[in-house]
Design an enzyme around this catalytic site. Structure first.
Site, PDB file in Angstrom:
ATOM      1  N   TYR A  68       0.709  -1.249  -0.093  1.00 18.34           N
ATOM      2  CA  TYR A  68      -0.034   0.158  -0.147  1.00 18.34           C
ATOM      3  C   TYR A  68       0.934   1.145   0.004  1.00 18.34           C
ATOM      4  O   TYR A  68       0.511   2.434  -0.468  1.00 18.34           O
ATOM      5  CB  TYR A  68      -0.894   0.004   1.271  1.00 18.34           C
ATOM      6  N   GLN A 105     -15.598   2.590  -5.244  1.00 19.97           N
ATOM      7  CA  GLN A 105     -15.007   1.140  -4.906  1.00 19.97           C
ATOM      8  C   GLN A 105     -13.497   1.706  -4.972  1.00 19.97           C
ATOM      9  O   GLN A 105     -12.778   0.734  -4.303  1.00 19.97           O
ATOM     10  CB  GLN A 105     -15.175   0.156  -5.663  1.00 19.97           C
ATOM     11  N   ASP A 108      -8.112   5.199  -4.684  1.00 20.35           N
ATOM     12  CA  ASP A 108      -7.431   6.586  -4.967  1.00 20.35           C
ATOM     13  C   ASP A 108      -7.944   7.736  -4.500  1.00 20.35           C
ATOM     14  O   ASP A 108      -9.370   7.648  -4.311  1.00 20.35           O
ATOM     15  CB  ASP A 108      -7.084   6.536  -6.414  1.00 20.35           C
ATOM     16  N   HIS A 123     -14.790   1.293  -0.191  1.00 14.60           N
ATOM     17  CA  HIS A 123     -13.789   0.431   0.085  1.00 14.60           C
ATOM     18  C   HIS A 123     -12.336   1.129   0.911  1.00 14.60           C
ATOM     19  O   HIS A 123     -11.296   0.744   0.954  1.00 14.60           O
ATOM     20  CB  HIS A 123     -13.160  -0.131  -1.098  1.00 14.60           C
ATOM     21  N   CYS A 131      -6.347   2.754  13.441  1.00 14.10           N
ATOM     22  CA  CYS A 131      -5.885   1.918  14.324  1.00 14.10           C
ATOM     23  C   CYS A 131      -6.565   0.565  14.233  1.00 14.10           C
ATOM     24  O   CYS A 131      -7.546   0.485  14.000  1.00 14.10           O
ATOM     25  CB  CYS A 131      -6.265   2.696  16.021  1.00 14.10           C
ATOM     26  N   THR A 191     -16.673  -0.630 -13.635  1.00 14.94           N
ATOM     27  CA  THR A 191     -16.656  -1.688 -12.658  1.00 14.94           C
ATOM     28  C   THR A 191     -17.148  -3.206 -13.345  1.00 14.94           C
ATOM     29  O   THR A 191     -17.803  -3.156 -14.144  1.00 14.94           O
ATOM     30  CB  THR A 191     -17.357  -1.469 -11.299  1.00 14.94           C
ATOM     31  N   ALA A 234     -14.092   5.338 -20.388  1.00 17.85           N
ATOM     32  CA  ALA A 234     -14.778   6.256 -19.389  1.00 17.85           C
ATOM     33  C   ALA A 234     -14.425   7.794 -20.087  1.00 17.85           C
ATOM     34  O   ALA A 234     -15.458   8.329 -19.859  1.00 17.85           O
ATOM     35  CB  ALA A 234     -14.287   6.122 -18.000  1.00 17.85           C
TER      36      ALA A 234
HETATM   37  P1  OAD Z   1     -12.066  -4.481 -11.932  1.00 18.15           P
HETATM   38  O1  OAD Z   1     -10.559  -4.559 -12.092  1.00 18.15           O
HETATM   39  O2  OAD Z   1     -12.775  -5.687 -11.449  1.00 18.15           O
HETATM   40  O3  OAD Z   1     -12.788  -3.978 -13.265  1.00 18.15           O
HETATM   41  C1  OAD Z   1     -12.407  -2.726 -13.770  1.00 18.15           C
HETATM   42  C2  OAD Z   1     -13.433  -2.618 -15.116  1.00 18.15           C
HETATM   43  O4  OAD Z   1     -13.207  -1.384 -15.723  1.00 18.15           O
HETATM   44  C3  OAD Z   1     -13.298  -3.849 -16.041  1.00 18.15           C
HETATM   45  O5  OAD Z   1     -14.762  -4.312 -16.356  1.00 18.15           O
HETATM   46  C4  OAD Z   1     -12.603  -3.170 -17.250  1.00 18.15           C
HETATM   47  O6  OAD Z   1     -13.399  -3.483 -18.625  1.00 18.15           O
HETATM   48  C5  OAD Z   1     -13.310  -1.596 -17.145  1.00 18.15           C
HETATM   49  N1  OAD Z   1     -12.420  -0.733 -17.890  1.00 18.15           N
HETATM   50  C6  OAD Z   1     -11.207  -0.870 -17.933  1.00 18.15           C
HETATM   51  N2  OAD Z   1     -10.593   0.200 -18.417  1.00 18.15           N
HETATM   52  C7  OAD Z   1     -11.817   1.088 -18.681  1.00 18.15           C
HETATM   53  C8  OAD Z   1     -11.764   2.334 -19.118  1.00 18.15           C
HETATM   54  N3  OAD Z   1     -10.879   3.157 -19.731  1.00 18.15           N
HETATM   55  N4  OAD Z   1     -13.002   2.844 -19.312  1.00 18.15           N
HETATM   56  C9  OAD Z   1     -14.133   2.385 -19.003  1.00 18.15           C
HETATM   57  N5  OAD Z   1     -13.995   0.864 -18.315  1.00 18.15           N
HETATM   58  C10 OAD Z   1     -12.661   0.469 -18.255  1.00 18.15           C
HETATM   59  O7  OAD Z   1     -12.306  -3.284 -10.996  1.00 18.15           O
HETATM   60  P2  OAD Z   1     -13.522  -3.155  -9.964  1.00 18.15           P
HETATM   61  O8  OAD Z   1     -14.813  -3.377 -10.500  1.00 18.15           O
HETATM   62  O9  OAD Z   1     -13.374  -1.711  -9.484  1.00 18.15           O
HETATM   63  O10 OAD Z   1     -11.641  -3.944  -3.869  1.00 18.15           O
HETATM   64  O11 OAD Z   1     -13.081  -4.056  -8.479  1.00 18.15           O
HETATM   65  C11 OAD Z   1     -13.854  -3.865  -7.700  1.00 18.15           C
HETATM   66  C12 OAD Z   1     -13.124  -4.181  -6.329  1.00 18.15           C
HETATM   67  O12 OAD Z   1     -12.321  -5.567  -6.414  1.00 18.15           O
HETATM   68  C13 OAD Z   1     -12.083  -3.257  -5.854  1.00 18.15           C
HETATM   69  O13 OAD Z   1     -12.575  -2.040  -5.326  1.00 18.15           O
HETATM   70  C14 OAD Z   1     -11.070  -3.866  -5.125  1.00 18.15           C
HETATM   71  C15 OAD Z   1     -11.084  -5.087  -5.985  1.00 18.15           C
HETATM   72  O14 OAD Z   1     -10.586  -6.275  -5.270  1.00 18.15           O
HETATM   73  C16 OAD Z   1     -10.966  -3.780  -2.849  1.00 18.15           C
HETATM   74  O15 OAD Z   1      -9.837  -3.217  -2.776  1.00 18.15           O
HETATM   75  C17 OAD Z   1     -11.412  -4.004  -1.457  1.00 18.15           C
END
Ligand code: OAD
Length: 249
Positions: A68, A105, A108, A123, A131, A191, A234
């Site tokens: 991290y 989620q 950053d 998240h 702590c 996501t 995006a």
């Molecule tokens: P993922 O990595 O699972 O999914 C990211 C999504 O963004 C995918 O479906 C990609 O196709 C899409 N993507 C990539 N580049 C993009 C772009 N330029 N424009 C639009 N879409 C794009 O990430 P999350 O769904 O955020 O949890 O993952 C959910 C959680 O799982 C996170 O918050 C994290 C992880 O484990 C924790 O850290 C607790």
């Protein structure tokens, strides 16, 4: 795109809609932050179990602190900036005020750096530490390690990254559910729909009467829960969506 009569009709009937936006790693990808599921299930070459579970932290705290610290270091290095998708959402909030809520989620801080204020970090955040005993949160911009002790307990306890790891309960859930319940429009951006409870928000919003829209590079796991789904970057889809909503409200 986004010219379906349905959303236009809704906005004509209600020009002051409440919009709840869920964001994931895809919105920050074009800022240079890696998404989670694009590397054989590895996050920066580490398994989720190693770096994103309480068990991983207990087994190897030094690795988890370092992991991290590197993510925080990258975020604050001056090389990572909000992109136009983050900026567009801040503009949407400027237009709609408190009727616009972003639930992220992402750990950053790119939404807040773009100007979004109505923001819930479900998240946790790289710029927070807590702590391990009281869970009291501190803003944290430096490296963190096992030598850092809290100031809230006696005896003092260790500090850990304030990230919600797998097996832990996300933050602000009551608040988020209330917003979803009240939403006229729910938008999911960048996501994959793999991680609950966020993956269930579209369904909940839909059942509460919201119009649901997905903006993602590819159809997510939950694409069937959305009234509309649009595939693309995006940086292209989000500014177009915001322009459309602002012109109709
Ligand atoms: P993922 O990595 O699972 O999914 C990211 C999504 O963004 C995918 O479906 C990609 O196709 C899409 N993507 C990539 N580049 C993009 C772009 N330029 N424009 C639009 N879409 C794009 O990430 P999350 O769904 O955020 O949890 O993952 C959910 C959680 O799982 C996170 O918050 C994290 C992880 O484990 C924790 O850290 C607790």
């Amino acid at each position: 795109m986004l010219s379906k009569n349905d959303i236009e009709r809704r906005l004509k009937a209600n020009p002051h809609p409440k919009i709840v936006i869920l964001t994931g790693a895809g919105i920050s990808a074009e800022s240079g932050i890696k998404t989670f599921r694009d590397n054989n299930g590895l996050w920066e070459n580490h398994s989720v179990e190693e770096v994103a579970t309480p068990e991983g932290f207990a087994a190897n705290p030094a690795l988890v602190y370092r992991f991290y610290n590197e993510r925080r270091g990258q975020l604050l290095s001056g090389e990572v900036h909000p992109n136009i998708a983050h900026t567009a959402l801040a503009e949407l909030e400027a237009a709609l005020g408190d009727n616009c809520i972003v639930v992220t989620q992402n750990v950053d801080n790119l939404h807040e750096r773009a100007g979004t204020q109505n923001l819930l970090h479900m998240h946790g955040a790289l710029t927070w530490a807590k702590c391990v005993n009281s869970h009291q949160r501190l803003d944290w911009l430096d490296d963190l390690n096992s030598e850092h002790k809290c100031t809230c307990c006696q005896p003092q306890h260790a500090m850990r990254p304030d990230i919600v790891w797998f097996g832990e309960i996300p933050y602000y859930m009551d608040n988020i559910q209330q917003h979803l319940y009240e939403a006229d429009i729910f938008v999911s951006i960048g996501t994959s729909g793999n991680v609950y409870p966020a993956a269930g928000f579209a369904d909940f919003a839909n059942q509460s009467g919201a119009y649901t829209i997905e903006l993602n590079l590819e159809p997510s796991n939950g694409v069937s829960m959305f009234d509309e789904s649009h595939c693309g970057l995006a940086s292209e889809l989000v500014p177009r969506f915001v322009k459309k909503i602002v012109s109709l409200t």
